[in-house]
Design an enzyme around this catalytic site. Structure first.
Site, PDB file in Angstrom:
ATOM      1  CG  LEU A 269      12.669 -31.065  -8.840  1.00  0.00           C
ATOM      2  CD1 LEU A 269      12.046 -29.781  -8.287  1.00  0.00           C
ATOM      3  CD2 LEU A 269      13.967 -31.370  -8.104  1.00  0.00           C
ATOM      4  CG  ASP A 270      12.407 -37.923  -6.613  1.00  0.00           C
ATOM      5  OD1 ASP A 270      12.583 -38.295  -7.779  1.00  0.00           O
ATOM      6  OD2 ASP A 270      13.222 -38.067  -5.699  1.00  0.00           O
ATOM      7  CE1 TYR A 271       2.244 -37.075  -7.006  1.00  0.00           C
ATOM      8  CE2 TYR A 271       2.688 -37.887  -4.782  1.00  0.00           C
ATOM      9  CZ  TYR A 271       1.796 -37.424  -5.732  1.00  0.00           C
ATOM     10  OH  TYR A 271       0.463 -37.315  -5.428  1.00  0.00           O
TER      11      TYR A 271
END
Length: 245
Positions: A101-103
């Protein structure tokens, strides 16, 4: 007795496919002898080395994490930022995330030390549903939402069909909440899909992965998957792979 590549994968060294490559490249020893042919089966008493380092035969573990925003989906970060494995400080097994999952994206993330299991879930043919809820800038038209449903052209190719539902729209703030279900795992895919129809994502959360949900968890919480859940996920991946082969 288990196949050598499966033992290496389960130890968290690499996926099963990559483990097969390691064997073929002559980087694996069993009881001090280099093995280069696939198919060898080993027992718990055999000494297995990868790149001259003996592997620890860890028991497989499987976790669900409610990943907060501002956390890296990795086991370490060169910039010293918080990573998902920081939420398991007392765990002796070396786990890693299944996908990412993205930052700036929060939500459901599966972690394990079972390389074969992770590879199965991440394989494109597995087509496991991932449900996201996005808060976006502006209110999307029905026509644009239909574009997402049919698949939209991105710089790395057209996306697979998605399921999209407008949950709410705020005319005053000019924002909307949209639920989108995809089964691909491209980098920043959901954000790029909305950008392609002219809407920036203000906030993004993954609420479901296959049948797994965040019910009962707060951000930063984790729980172990039940044996039945692991069995179901494995069956889902295997079933989809057979269907698409």
């Amino acid at each position: 007795m288990e196949r050598l590549q499966k033992v290496i994968a389960r130890a968290g060294i690499a996926s099963r496919r990559k483990s097969e490559d390691l064997i073929k490249e002559g980087r694996v020893k069993v009881n001090g002898k280099v093995v280069t042919e696939l198919g060898l089966k080993v027992s718990s008493s055999d000494k297995v080395e990868v790149n001259e380092i003996q592997i620890e035969k860890e028991e497989p573990v499987y976790f669900l994490l409610y990943k907060p925003r501002g956390v890296i989906s990795s086991v370490n970060d060169e910039k010293g930022r918080k990573v998902v494995t920081d939420f398991f400080p007392h765990l002796k097994e070396r786990i890693y995330p299944v996908g990412r999952l993205d930052y700036d994206t929060s939500g459901l993330l599966v972690l394990t030390n079972d390389g074969e299991f992770a590879n199965l879930l991440m394989h494109p043919k597995s087509e496991i549903d991932k449900v996201y809820v996005a808060k976006i800038k502006g209110i999307p038209s029905k026509e644009n939402l239909r574009k997402l449903e049919k698949g939209i052209r991105l710089e790395d190719g057209k996306t697979a069909p998605a399921r999209v539902k407008l949950l709410s729209a705020d005319n005053k703030k000019q924002s909307a909440i949209v639920e989108i279900t995809i089964h691909e795992g491209r980098n920043r895919q959901v954000r790029r899909m909305f950008e392609a129809i002219g809407h920036d994502v203000l906030k993004l959360k993954r609420e479901r992965y296959a049948f797994l949900t965040l019910n009962g968890l707060k951000t930063g919480d984790a729980r172990e998957l039940t044996p039945h859940e692991v069995k179901q996920l494995r069956a889902l991946g295997l079933g989809s792979n057979k269907k698409n082969s």
